[in-house]
Design an enzyme around this catalytic site. Sequence first.
Site, PDB file in Angstrom:
ATOM      1  N   CYS A  24       0.677  -1.252   0.164  1.00 44.44           N
ATOM      2  CA  CYS A  24       0.006   0.045   0.072  1.00 44.44           C
ATOM      3  C   CYS A  24       0.814   1.248   0.105  1.00 44.44           C
ATOM      4  O   CYS A  24       1.513   1.582   0.948  1.00 44.44           O
ATOM      5  CB  CYS A  24      -0.961  -0.063   1.280  1.00 44.44           C
ATOM      6  N   CYS A  70      -0.064   3.812   2.694  1.00 46.91           N
ATOM      7  CA  CYS A  70       0.231   3.457   3.941  1.00 46.91           C
ATOM      8  C   CYS A  70       1.683   3.704   4.307  1.00 46.91           C
ATOM      9  O   CYS A  70       2.050   4.448   5.217  1.00 46.91           O
ATOM     10  CB  CYS A  70       0.178   1.917   4.147  1.00 46.91           C
TER      11      CYS A  70
END
Length: 105
Positions: A30, A33
């Site tokens: 991600c 993230c």
Amino acid sequence: MPVIDANDSNFKELISENDKVVVKYFAGWCGSCRLFKPKFKRLSGDERFEGIAFLDVNAEESPEARALAGVNNLPFFAIFKGGKLVEGGPMSKEDAVVELIEKLK
């Protein structure tokens, strides 16, 4: 307070030991993230949030911790108080995360 790495084996213990907890759920793939990681670390040292534990949970490796917050998208942030989920949701804007954390005050 430094960010604590949490997983299924220690998650329930950490949220019950600490009265106020904010959790960032992430995954290695991600991008958002990864971009939020330094912001989360900085927020964990912010004096406004003294007394709040900051946890990092790899959502792919911790299905039980993920289920406790109802994670449905990443990055996902959740706040716990007294071991119970208060609120959570997918977000990537720092302002939204700060607003969520401030609900623990």
